[in-house]
Write an enzyme that holds these catalytic residues in place. Structure first.
Site, PDB file in Angstrom:
ATOM      1  N   GLU A  56      -1.705 -57.517  29.159  1.00  7.18           N
ATOM      2  CA  GLU A  56      -3.117 -57.925  29.150  1.00  7.18           C
ATOM      3  C   GLU A  56      -3.364 -58.858  27.960  1.00  7.18           C
ATOM      4  O   GLU A  56      -3.726 -58.441  26.868  1.00  7.18           O
ATOM      5  CB  GLU A  56      -4.015 -56.685  29.151  1.00  7.18           C
ATOM      6  CG  GLU A  56      -3.860 -55.932  30.479  1.00  7.18           C
ATOM      7  CD  GLU A  56      -4.564 -54.590  30.519  1.00  7.18           C
ATOM      8  OE1 GLU A  56      -5.371 -54.297  29.626  1.00  7.18           O
ATOM      9  OE2 GLU A  56      -4.288 -53.826  31.480  1.00  7.18           O
ATOM     10  N   HIS A 161      -9.548 -54.942  27.710  1.00  5.25           N
ATOM     11  CA  HIS A 161      -8.492 -54.855  28.729  1.00  5.25           C
ATOM     12  C   HIS A 161      -8.630 -56.003  29.720  1.00  5.25           C
ATOM     13  O   HIS A 161      -9.587 -56.782  29.662  1.00  5.25           O
ATOM     14  CB  HIS A 161      -8.605 -53.533  29.495  1.00  5.25           C
ATOM     15  CG  HIS A 161      -8.180 -52.349  28.699  1.00  5.25           C
ATOM     16  ND1 HIS A 161      -7.029 -51.638  28.952  1.00  5.25           N
ATOM     17  CD2 HIS A 161      -8.761 -51.749  27.632  1.00  5.25           C
ATOM     18  CE1 HIS A 161      -6.924 -50.653  28.079  1.00  5.25           C
ATOM     19  NE2 HIS A 161      -7.959 -50.694  27.274  1.00  5.25           N
ATOM     20  N   GLU A 252     -13.254 -54.492  30.449  1.00  9.81           N
ATOM     21  CA  GLU A 252     -12.280 -55.184  31.310  1.00  9.81           C
ATOM     22  C   GLU A 252     -12.832 -56.585  31.483  1.00  9.81           C
ATOM     23  O   GLU A 252     -13.839 -56.792  32.161  1.00  9.81           O
ATOM     24  CB  GLU A 252     -12.191 -54.484  32.668  1.00  9.81           C
ATOM     25  CG  GLU A 252     -11.800 -53.014  32.592  1.00  9.81           C
ATOM     26  CD  GLU A 252     -10.297 -52.794  32.588  1.00  9.81           C
ATOM     27  OE1 GLU A 252      -9.542 -53.776  32.756  1.00  9.81           O
ATOM     28  OE2 GLU A 252      -9.880 -51.638  32.408  1.00  9.81           O
TER      29      GLU A 252
HETATM   30 ZN   LIG Z   1      -5.528 -52.222  30.254  1.00  7.99          ZN
END
Ligand SMILES: [Zn+2]
Length: 362
Positions: A56, A161, A252
């Site tokens: 990531e 993330h 995210e």
């Molecule tokens: Zn992650």
């Protein structure tokens, strides 16, 4: 490291540990004063963490851009907001919690490598858990974070993330009995604060340019979610932080985990305002100091807010910060063998703190 040498008056570079493949886990602390381990005990501390999962890459790049932005004087509103924020705050930036995993991701086909040096390890399932037993060997990166939390009283934290677009807030896990019901949320006593902070970030995740990077199966309705409702995880870093006094959100921020390098600047430009906004929104709640009758600071005193199980602690100088939305609260100081009364406090409507000085009869 070059940045640290270029801005010695505003930065302090330190390592929180070393990985199995012998890479340092480096943190850059930035503030308006010259930050040092001594200052960590006097100021409000927040942290931003990227690249927990090896592949990531976007969070890692975003944080490197953030460092450059915050240290390069400009007339932009965002720069001014951050500088006013840093009058009392030290921002700790950890671009890569998982440098081993990132190196492996660089080398493997399609860059798919979630683990650290071991592809089967998931660092975001490796922390002690408060809902389910998580009896796995702790990785060096995990131990580094656990020790870091013991050393510094962080008030707020973001873990960046990739692979979806959503802000996820505690709890990330729930007890075994409710595990089987996927629609169940597991909300903390500070759900109002978490939702408010999450909403202050979410705008960027609803931009067409960002959503356009998602394939049909990757696309999740962008927004905010309770972590346990999205999918419960055992051993996550977010719950561990919250149970240890730190408000942490998981963001995210992009569907592609490892996009082409040319796309990374676009992500920074899109996310910049949201990062600044959410940090600014953490200037809320109670800011206080606990003192003895002789005006000596009381370290490690526990600050309890009635009806909220999340306690924060005073630092070595007796200062504490407790995130709360506007409203009336009653707080209490807990220290061993001392009985104290509840104090009423009123947190103001606008961004800002109520300042309290709590003098104990000791
Ligand atoms: Zn992650």
């Amino acid at each position: 490291m070059e940045i640290n040498a270029k801005y010695p008056d505003k930065t302090y570079l330190y390592s929180i540990g070393t990985t199995k493949e012998n890479r340092a886990i480096l943190v850059l602390a930035i503030s308006l004063i010259k930050p040092s381990r001594l200052e960590f005990q006097k100021y409000k501390n927040v942290k931003l963490i990227g690249n927990i999962h090896g592949d990531e890459a976007v969070g890692r790049e975003l944080l490197l851009h953030f460092i450059e932005y915050i240290l390069t004087p400009s007339n932009e509103d965002g720069y001014k907001i951050l500088n006013s924020f840093m009058k009392e705050t030290i921002i700790h930036i950890l671009p890569s919690l998982n440098p081993d995993g990132f190196e492996h991701a660089l080398q493997v086909e399609n860059h798919q490598w979630r683990g650290n040096s071991d592809p089967n390890v998931d660092l975001n399932r490796n922390f002690p858990d408060y809902f389910m037993e998580n009896d796995v060997p702790r990785e060096l990166e995990t131990v580094a974070v656990m020790n870091w939390l013991r050393e510094i009283n962080f008030v707020f934290s973001i873990s960046f993330h990739g692979g979806a677009l959503v802000v996820s807030y505690p709890y990330d896990n729930k007890n075994p009995i409710s595990q089987s019901n996927p629609s169940n949320e597991n909300l903390s006593d500070d759900d109002d604060v978490f939702k408010h902070l999450s909403k202050s970030y979410v705008g960027v995740l609803q931009q067409d340019a960002i959503i356009g990077q998602c394939s049909r199966e990757e696309y999740i309705e962008p927004g905010i979610t309770n972590g346990a409702k999205w999918y419960p995880i055992t051993g996550g870093m977010q719950d561990y932080n919250y149970f240890n006094g730190v408000f942490e959100l998981t963001i995210e921020l992009s569907c592609p985990k490892f996009p082409e390098p040319t796309a990374l600047l676009t992500y920074w430009n899109s996310h910049k305002d949201s990062i600044i906004r959410i940090l600014d929104e953490t200037r809320r709640g109670i800011r206080g100091r606990v003192l003895t009758i002789n005006k000596l600071p009381v370290p490690y005193a526990e600050i309890y807010v009635k009806n909220r199980i999340h306690n924060v602690f005073t630092n070595n100088e007796g200062y504490f910060w407790r995130l709360l939305l506007p409203g009336s609260y009653v707080i209490k100081v807990n220290i061993p063998n001392v009985t104290t009364q509840f104090f009423p406090v009123q947190v103001p409507l606008n961004t800002g703190y109520v300042d309290v000085e709590l003098v104990l009869n000791i």
